[in-house]
Design a protein around this motif. Structure first.
Motif, mmCIF file in Angstrom:
data_model
loop_
_atom_site.group_PDB
_atom_site.id
_atom_site.type_symbol
_atom_site.label_atom_id
_atom_site.label_comp_id
_atom_site.label_asym_id
_atom_site.label_seq_id
_atom_site.Cartn_x
_atom_site.Cartn_y
_atom_site.Cartn_z
ATOM 1 N N LEU A 17 0.828 -1.202 0.000
ATOM 2 C CA LEU A 17 0.000 0.000 0.000
ATOM 3 C C LEU A 17 0.863 1.254 0.000
ATOM 4 O O LEU A 17 0.600 2.204 -0.747
ATOM 5 C CB LEU A 17 -0.931 -0.011 1.213
ATOM 6 C CG LEU A 17 -1.892 1.158 1.340
ATOM 7 C CD1 LEU A 17 -2.855 1.182 0.169
ATOM 8 C CD2 LEU A 17 -2.658 1.062 2.640
ATOM 9 N N ILE A 18 1.892 1.265 0.815
ATOM 10 C CA ILE A 18 2.801 2.414 0.867
ATOM 11 C C ILE A 18 3.509 2.588 -0.472
ATOM 12 O O ILE A 18 3.602 3.697 -1.000
ATOM 13 C CB ILE A 18 3.804 2.257 2.023
ATOM 14 C CG1 ILE A 18 3.079 2.394 3.366
ATOM 15 C CG2 ILE A 18 4.935 3.279 1.907
ATOM 16 C CD1 ILE A 18 3.924 2.044 4.572
ATOM 17 N N LEU A 19 4.001 1.502 -1.036
ATOM 18 C CA LEU A 19 4.693 1.556 -2.320
ATOM 19 C C LEU A 19 3.763 2.062 -3.424
ATOM 20 O O LEU A 19 4.149 2.913 -4.230
ATOM 21 C CB LEU A 19 5.246 0.175 -2.684
ATOM 22 C CG LEU A 19 6.040 0.093 -3.979
ATOM 23 C CD1 LEU A 19 7.305 0.939 -3.876
ATOM 24 C CD2 LEU A 19 6.390 -1.351 -4.280
ATOM 25 N N GLY A 20 2.541 1.572 -3.444
ATOM 26 C CA GLY A 20 1.567 2.030 -4.434
ATOM 27 C C GLY A 20 1.259 3.508 -4.296
ATOM 28 O O GLY A 20 1.111 4.227 -5.293
ATOM 29 N N THR A 21 1.156 3.969 -3.076
ATOM 30 C CA THR A 21 0.888 5.380 -2.823
ATOM 31 C C THR A 21 2.044 6.255 -3.299
ATOM 32 O O THR A 21 1.825 7.289 -3.941
ATOM 33 C CB THR A 21 0.633 5.618 -1.322
ATOM 34 O OG1 THR A 21 -0.460 4.795 -0.900
ATOM 35 C CG2 THR A 21 0.321 7.070 -1.038
ATOM 36 N N VAL A 22 3.253 5.842 -2.997
ATOM 37 C CA VAL A 22 4.439 6.613 -3.418
ATOM 38 C C VAL A 22 4.524 6.668 -4.938
ATOM 39 O O VAL A 22 4.769 7.734 -5.521
ATOM 40 C CB VAL A 22 5.724 6.012 -2.799
ATOM 41 C CG1 VAL A 22 6.970 6.604 -3.420
ATOM 42 C CG2 VAL A 22 5.729 6.229 -1.296
ATOM 43 N N ILE A 23 4.303 5.554 -5.602
ATOM 44 C CA ILE A 23 4.338 5.527 -7.068
ATOM 45 C C ILE A 23 3.243 6.425 -7.642
ATOM 46 O O ILE A 23 3.473 7.181 -8.586
ATOM 47 C CB ILE A 23 4.219 4.086 -7.588
ATOM 48 C CG1 ILE A 23 5.498 3.315 -7.267
ATOM 49 C CG2 ILE A 23 3.944 4.057 -9.077
ATOM 50 C CD1 ILE A 23 5.425 1.830 -7.564
ATOM 51 N N GLY A 24 2.051 6.383 -7.072
ATOM 52 C CA GLY A 24 0.958 7.227 -7.533
ATOM 53 C C GLY A 24 1.271 8.708 -7.387
ATOM 54 O O GLY A 24 0.981 9.504 -8.282
ATOM 55 N N VAL A 25 1.883 9.081 -6.281
ATOM 56 C CA VAL A 25 2.239 10.485 -6.063
ATOM 57 C C VAL A 25 3.251 10.939 -7.101
ATOM 58 O O VAL A 25 3.125 12.018 -7.687
ATOM 59 C CB VAL A 25 2.775 10.699 -4.625
ATOM 60 C CG1 VAL A 25 3.463 12.047 -4.488
ATOM 61 C CG2 VAL A 25 1.654 10.572 -3.623
#
Length: 64
Positions: A17-25
């Motif tokens: 979830l954290i990795l997905g959020t960082v990539i999305g940002v």
């Protein structure tokens, strides 16, 4: 008899979830100024300045 212990994937889900959020940002930040490359902003500013000059020429003064 020992029961079969299930593998705990809680921290794996949190990391994903954290990795997905960082990539999305980062993807959204990369597209943040894409509209500035189209020269539309310069054209809009020119239109605003032309309208302002027409307003001043017609002596339509707005008082705040």
């Amino acid at each position: 008899m020992a029961e079969a212990q299930e593998k705990d994937t809680f921290w794996l889900w949190i990391g994903a979830l954290i990795l997905g959020t960082v990539i999305g940002v980062f993807l959204l930040k990369g597209r943040e100024t894409e509209h500035l490359e189209s020269k539309a902003v310069g054209q809009s500013e020119a239109q605003v300045q032309a309208a302002e000059q027409r307003r001043k020429a017609a002596k339509n003064v707005f008082v705040e």
